[in-house]
Design a protein around this motif. Sequence first.
Motif, PDB file in Angstrom:
ATOM      1  N   ARG A 121       0.838  -1.206   0.000  1.00  0.00           N
ATOM      2  CA  ARG A 121       0.000   0.000   0.000  1.00  0.00           C
ATOM      3  C   ARG A 121       0.871   1.254   0.000  1.00  0.00           C
ATOM      4  O   ARG A 121       0.592   2.221  -0.728  1.00  0.00           O
ATOM      5  N   GLU A 124       2.295   1.833  -3.447  1.00  0.00           N
ATOM      6  CA  GLU A 124       1.305   2.239  -4.446  1.00  0.00           C
ATOM      7  C   GLU A 124       0.808   3.662  -4.225  1.00  0.00           C
ATOM      8  O   GLU A 124       0.518   4.380  -5.190  1.00  0.00           O
ATOM      9  N   THR A 125       0.699   4.080  -2.960  1.00  0.00           N
ATOM     10  CA  THR A 125       0.128   5.397  -2.651  1.00  0.00           C
ATOM     11  C   THR A 125       1.176   6.450  -2.350  1.00  0.00           C
ATOM     12  O   THR A 125       0.878   7.649  -2.390  1.00  0.00           O
TER      13      THR A 125
END
Length: 338
Positions: A121, A124-125
């Motif tokens: 996560r 990706e962010t």
Amino acid sequence: MPQLAQLIGTSPAMTAIRNTVEKVADSAASVLITGPSGSGKDVVAQLLHQRSRRAAQPFIALNCAAVAPDLLESEMFGHEAGAFTGAIKARAGRFEAANGGTLFLDEVGDMPAAMQAKLLRALETRVVERVGGMLPIHVDVRLVAATSVDLHAAIDRGLFRSDLLYRLDVIRIEMPPLAERPEDIPALIEHFDIALGGPPVRFSPAALAVLMAEPWPGNVRELKNFIERAKAHHPDEIINSQALPTLMRARHRSAGGVPEPGVDLSSAAPLHPDTMPMPLMDSPIDLRQLLADLEQAYIRAALAASGGTISRCARLLGLQRTTLIEKMRRMQIDIGRA
């Protein structure tokens, strides 16, 4: 100023890695460095950072296998005061510390499953949250990961997330074991000799040939430890092949080695430097040719000791079976029962 990382050696494998580093250093893409323990994956990670436009920013390393699983999230993302017992004050994690620079996650294959999801996560962010915190923290980090385990096999066993592997494995750099690039050993010896300081360590041509034929299961790290031991026991001396067994005894004892299932090595004739055709000389030699001749002699001796069984021969030589077969093909040695 931190010392510049160096990739020592001019073998084809090291030349290719050096070229890859130069090509991809400035990319923002994640890099996965694979290879056996002690092969120098951390050096490649540092070199990628130092050759990039991020070189003036932090290079932060975290060994995922060296941190307790319940503390890994705090180490990676930081925590707020009171987030858990012992969290007396707020602390930034490695992602925040590496902001603008490079984060190196070593032994990423040992990361617990819960942390793998959180790492995915974050990648990706480009946002992290401290343990016990609510505020999103934006980070600009180039991620370099390394592993000595087969992540595809780990995925098959349910130990590693395939989506995380795809996120990490944008650019891959594979570090070879030292046994597959013996021509780099003289340069590595010289490098470690200078780096360790003190009286120089010197080897006779025959001793050097033996060292170049060794399997070195601990790879470059093991060679460095060996040189340090040699410098301590033989300061400012020329070390001949007769002195090597004593220096190597601790390594052979610690290496152990587990025979392949169904292969009995107890009756195999031992391979020893004194049984191999090596010129004991002090005059200049053609080291490349000497190495080629010595390597072929060791392979033929191991084949004889193993009764021509390729897997058994590979175990005696400390090589992968496929590596041995390729060497035999190149040397035009009959593969026989391969």
